[in-house]
Design a protein around this motif. Structure first.
Motif, PDB file in Angstrom:
ATOM      1  N   UNK A 307      28.524  36.183  38.018  1.00  0.00           N
ATOM      2  CA  UNK A 307      29.325  35.902  36.835  1.00  0.00           C
ATOM      3  C   UNK A 307      30.628  35.245  37.261  1.00  0.00           C
ATOM      4  N   UNK A 308      31.045  34.212  36.512  1.00  0.00           N
ATOM      5  CA  UNK A 308      32.262  33.473  36.834  1.00  0.00           C
ATOM      6  C   UNK A 308      33.360  33.780  35.832  1.00  0.00           C
ATOM      7  N   UNK A 309      34.580  33.873  36.344  1.00  0.00           N
ATOM      8  CA  UNK A 309      35.736  34.174  35.512  1.00  0.00           C
ATOM      9  C   UNK A 309      36.873  33.212  35.859  1.00  0.00           C
ATOM     10  N   UNK A 310      37.568  32.752  34.814  1.00  0.00           N
ATOM     11  CA  UNK A 310      38.639  31.809  34.996  1.00  0.00           C
ATOM     12  C   UNK A 310      40.010  32.432  34.838  1.00  0.00           C
ATOM     13  N   UNK A 311      40.491  32.528  33.599  1.00  0.00           N
ATOM     14  CA  UNK A 311      41.865  32.961  33.367  1.00  0.00           C
ATOM     15  C   UNK A 311      42.152  34.362  33.899  1.00  0.00           C
ATOM     16  N   UNK A 312      41.167  35.257  33.848  1.00  0.00           N
ATOM     17  CA  UNK A 312      41.415  36.601  34.373  1.00  0.00           C
ATOM     18  C   UNK A 312      41.621  36.591  35.884  1.00  0.00           C
ATOM     19  N   UNK A 313      40.912  35.712  36.587  1.00  0.00           N
ATOM     20  CA  UNK A 313      41.109  35.582  38.036  1.00  0.00           C
ATOM     21  C   UNK A 313      42.415  34.852  38.325  1.00  0.00           C
ATOM     22  N   UNK A 314      42.735  33.860  37.511  1.00  0.00           N
ATOM     23  CA  UNK A 314      43.999  33.149  37.668  1.00  0.00           C
ATOM     24  C   UNK A 314      45.180  34.130  37.597  1.00  0.00           C
ATOM     25  N   UNK A 315      45.159  35.013  36.588  1.00  0.00           N
ATOM     26  CA  UNK A 315      46.291  35.918  36.344  1.00  0.00           C
ATOM     27  C   UNK A 315      46.258  37.169  37.209  1.00  0.00           C
ATOM     28  N   UNK A 316      45.132  37.406  37.879  1.00  0.00           N
ATOM     29  CA  UNK A 316      44.977  38.623  38.671  1.00  0.00           C
ATOM     30  C   UNK A 316      44.404  38.276  40.039  1.00  0.00           C
ATOM     31  N   UNK A 317      45.253  37.961  41.011  1.00  0.00           N
ATOM     32  CA  UNK A 317      44.758  37.626  42.349  1.00  0.00           C
ATOM     33  C   UNK A 317      43.890  38.735  42.938  1.00  0.00           C
ATOM     34  N   UNK A 318      44.132  39.976  42.505  1.00  0.00           N
ATOM     35  CA  UNK A 318      43.335  41.122  42.951  1.00  0.00           C
ATOM     36  C   UNK A 318      42.349  41.548  41.859  1.00  0.00           C
ATOM     37  N   UNK A 319      41.738  40.575  41.227  1.00  0.00           N
ATOM     38  CA  UNK A 319      40.815  40.823  40.114  1.00  0.00           C
ATOM     39  C   UNK A 319      39.744  41.842  40.472  1.00  0.00           C
ATOM     40  N   UNK A 320      39.166  41.713  41.662  1.00  0.00           N
ATOM     41  CA  UNK A 320      38.086  42.613  42.066  1.00  0.00           C
ATOM     42  C   UNK A 320      38.585  44.055  42.172  1.00  0.00           C
ATOM     43  N   UNK A 321      39.754  44.246  42.782  1.00  0.00           N
ATOM     44  CA  UNK A 321      40.308  45.592  42.920  1.00  0.00           C
ATOM     45  C   UNK A 321      40.596  46.206  41.556  1.00  0.00           C
ATOM     46  N   UNK A 322      41.061  45.418  40.634  1.00  0.00           N
ATOM     47  CA  UNK A 322      41.339  45.927  39.290  1.00  0.00           C
ATOM     48  C   UNK A 322      40.053  46.319  38.570  1.00  0.00           C
ATOM     49  N   UNK A 323      38.984  45.547  38.796  1.00  0.00           N
ATOM     50  CA  UNK A 323      37.695  45.921  38.212  1.00  0.00           C
ATOM     51  C   UNK A 323      37.217  47.259  38.773  1.00  0.00           C
ATOM     52  N   UNK A 324      37.296  47.404  40.080  1.00  0.00           N
ATOM     53  CA  UNK A 324      36.768  48.605  40.731  1.00  0.00           C
ATOM     54  C   UNK A 324      37.532  49.865  40.334  1.00  0.00           C
ATOM     55  N   UNK A 344      53.289  31.006  37.698  1.00  0.00           N
ATOM     56  CA  UNK A 344      51.970  30.941  37.079  1.00  0.00           C
ATOM     57  C   UNK A 344      50.882  30.441  38.003  1.00  0.00           C
ATOM     58  N   UNK A 345      51.200  30.354  39.284  1.00  0.00           N
ATOM     59  CA  UNK A 345      50.250  29.824  40.270  1.00  0.00           C
ATOM     60  C   UNK A 345      50.052  30.831  41.393  1.00  0.00           C
ATOM     61  N   UNK A 346      51.111  31.125  42.119  1.00  0.00           N
ATOM     62  CA  UNK A 346      51.014  32.069  43.239  1.00  0.00           C
ATOM     63  C   UNK A 346      51.882  33.311  43.041  1.00  0.00           C
ATOM     64  N   UNK A 347      52.491  33.463  41.863  1.00  0.00           N
ATOM     65  CA  UNK A 347      53.445  34.566  41.689  1.00  0.00           C
ATOM     66  C   UNK A 347      52.955  35.684  40.772  1.00  0.00           C
ATOM     67  N   UNK A 348      51.679  35.677  40.374  1.00  0.00           N
ATOM     68  CA  UNK A 348      51.169  36.799  39.576  1.00  0.00           C
ATOM     69  C   UNK A 348      51.160  38.066  40.433  1.00  0.00           C
ATOM     70  N   UNK A 349      51.657  39.190  39.913  1.00  0.00           N
ATOM     71  CA  UNK A 349      51.749  40.414  40.722  1.00  0.00           C
ATOM     72  C   UNK A 349      50.390  41.063  40.958  1.00  0.00           C
ATOM     73  N   UNK A 350      50.250  41.678  42.137  1.00  0.00           N
ATOM     74  CA  UNK A 350      49.073  42.486  42.445  1.00  0.00           C
ATOM     75  C   UNK A 350      49.412  43.945  42.217  1.00  0.00           C
ATOM     76  N   UNK A 351      48.411  44.813  42.290  1.00  0.00           N
ATOM     77  CA  UNK A 351      48.610  46.221  41.924  1.00  0.00           C
ATOM     78  C   UNK A 351      49.704  46.896  42.740  1.00  0.00           C
ATOM     79  N   UNK A 352      49.783  46.608  44.029  1.00  0.00           N
ATOM     80  CA  UNK A 352      50.793  47.255  44.850  1.00  0.00           C
ATOM     81  C   UNK A 352      52.202  46.872  44.396  1.00  0.00           C
ATOM     82  N   UNK A 353      52.365  45.641  43.965  1.00  0.00           N
ATOM     83  CA  UNK A 353      53.669  45.176  43.480  1.00  0.00           C
ATOM     84  C   UNK A 353      54.003  45.816  42.141  1.00  0.00           C
ATOM     85  N   UNK A 354      52.997  45.981  41.300  1.00  0.00           N
ATOM     86  CA  UNK A 354      53.210  46.628  40.004  1.00  0.00           C
ATOM     87  C   UNK A 354      53.627  48.067  40.209  1.00  0.00           C
TER      88      UNK A 354
END
Length: 357
Positions: A307-324, A344-354
């Motif tokens: 399955x392919x995802x666009x905007x959710x992967x764009x906004x969540x560099x750690x998309x897989x970790x958030x799913x799990x 909006x390119x490389x500055x979206x926060x990951x879970x550890x930053x949140x």
């Protein structure tokens, strides 16, 4: 959803999971088409997925449609993309560069040679596009001669070779979203009377010949194509024969042993099921607007292999970790989709930053 996290065979490769980053135009390349300085970081951030499909990348000067999109046909392009592929491979993902010829969805102000766009026929899409001078109507393209159609196929072949030179694991041919290949499919954009127009078999010919040329150049297991049956973007109308064209096209492509077919699904469930039955190889499915609670259902049901995802992967560099972990997702900021720098390119926060915040 657990099946999404399992490895899967795709063409010549075994992927670490079944989640794909969909191709997304970001318009952050340098003026010569070389990927921008942040591109390696951007793609590398998201490379815990199984497969990264890059933004649409033009195979020639004629192939460019939008401002500051990347190319893959010069030495400088190759060197720029090599930084990206190295960053992705360092995190275990595979990367296919998407080859996108915009065809008539172009403006002379946006291209390096400032020439009129080219297309199957001299039919304007009837839509505006963003240029260096702001929004402008897209002018009518120039119809490709039969010999120029054949040269364009060779441009795709050359770009595929350059992508592999840059370290890409393969290429995905952009046959969707109203660009050149889909323009050949649509009777309202293709008025040709040679072997590339008229019957549905003739209108599918260009796509098939592009695929065959690339598979011959880099190998079928490194060749894929994206399709969007029924898309009406930029004035495209595939007509009543549209579903039958895709059934015929998929039947012919299935004979070639490609790495995968990538379908952007727009609602014709019967056609989707038919294509899944016809296609005997890996199938990636993208459903625009898919709800979070539906993630993984197409793989679980067997309708798709990935399955392919666009905007959710764009906004969540750690998309897989958030799913799990069932963690909340960042929302994508549409104001920073195209152009600009890190915002909006490389500055979206990951879970550890949140968590620290």
């Amino acid at each position: 959803m657990n099946q999404l996290f399992q490895s899967v065979r795709l063409g010549e490769y075994t992927l670490q999971n079944r989640v794909v980053m969909a191709p997304m135009t970001r318009s952050r390349a340098q003026l010569d088409g070389t990927p921008g300085p942040l591109a390696a970081e951007y793609y590398g951030q998201r490379a815990d997925l199984g497969l990264i499909v890059t933004e649409g990348t033009q195979p020639s000067d004629d192939g460019q449609g939008y401002l500051t999109t990347p190319g893959i046909y010069t030495d400088a392009h190759v060197e720029g993309w090599r930084k990206v592929t190295t960053a992705v491979h360092a995190k275990g993902a595979r990367i296919f560069i998407q080859l996108m010829h915009a065809g008539r969805v172009s403006h002379p102000d946006n291209t390096p040679h400032h020439r009129q766009g080219v297309a199957p026929s001299a039919v304007a899409p009837g839509t505006p596009m963003f240029t260096v001078k702001g929004m402008q109507d897209i002018p009518a393209p120039r119809a490709l001669s039969t010999e120029e159609v054949r040269q364009t196929i060779q441009d795709f072949r050359h770009a595929a070779r350059r992508a592999i030179d840059a370290g890409a694991d393969g290429v995905e041919i952009h046959g969707a979203n109203s660009y050149l290949i889909q323009q050949f499919f649509a009777p309202n954009a293709n008025h040709r009377t040679d072997e590339y127009g008229g019957s549905l078999e003739n209108r599918a010919r260009f796509a098939i010949e592009v695929v065959k040329a690339i598979a011959d150049e880099v190998g079928a297991g490194k060749t894929a194509i994206r399709l969007s049956p029924g898309s009406t973007m930029n004035g495209i109308d595939e007509g009543a024969e549209g579903p039958d064209l895709y059934r015929y096209l998929t039947t012919e492509l299935d004979k070639l042993g490609l790495a995968y077919i990538h379908i952007m699904h727009l609602g014709n469930e019967t056609l989707l099921e038919d294509l899944r039955e016809i296609w005997k190889h890996s199938l990636i499915l993208s459903r625009p607007g898919r709800l979070r609670e539906d993630i993984g259902t197409d793989v679980t049901s067997g309708l798709a292999d990935l399955e392919a995802y666009g905007q959710m992967v764009l906004a969540n560099p750690d998309f897989l970790a958030r799913l799990k972990t069932n963690a909340p997702m960042n929302a994508a900021n549409s104001a920073t989709f195209f152009g600009g720098g890190a915002a909006g390119y490389t500055d979206y926060p990951v879970l550890s930053e949140v968590a620290v915040a």
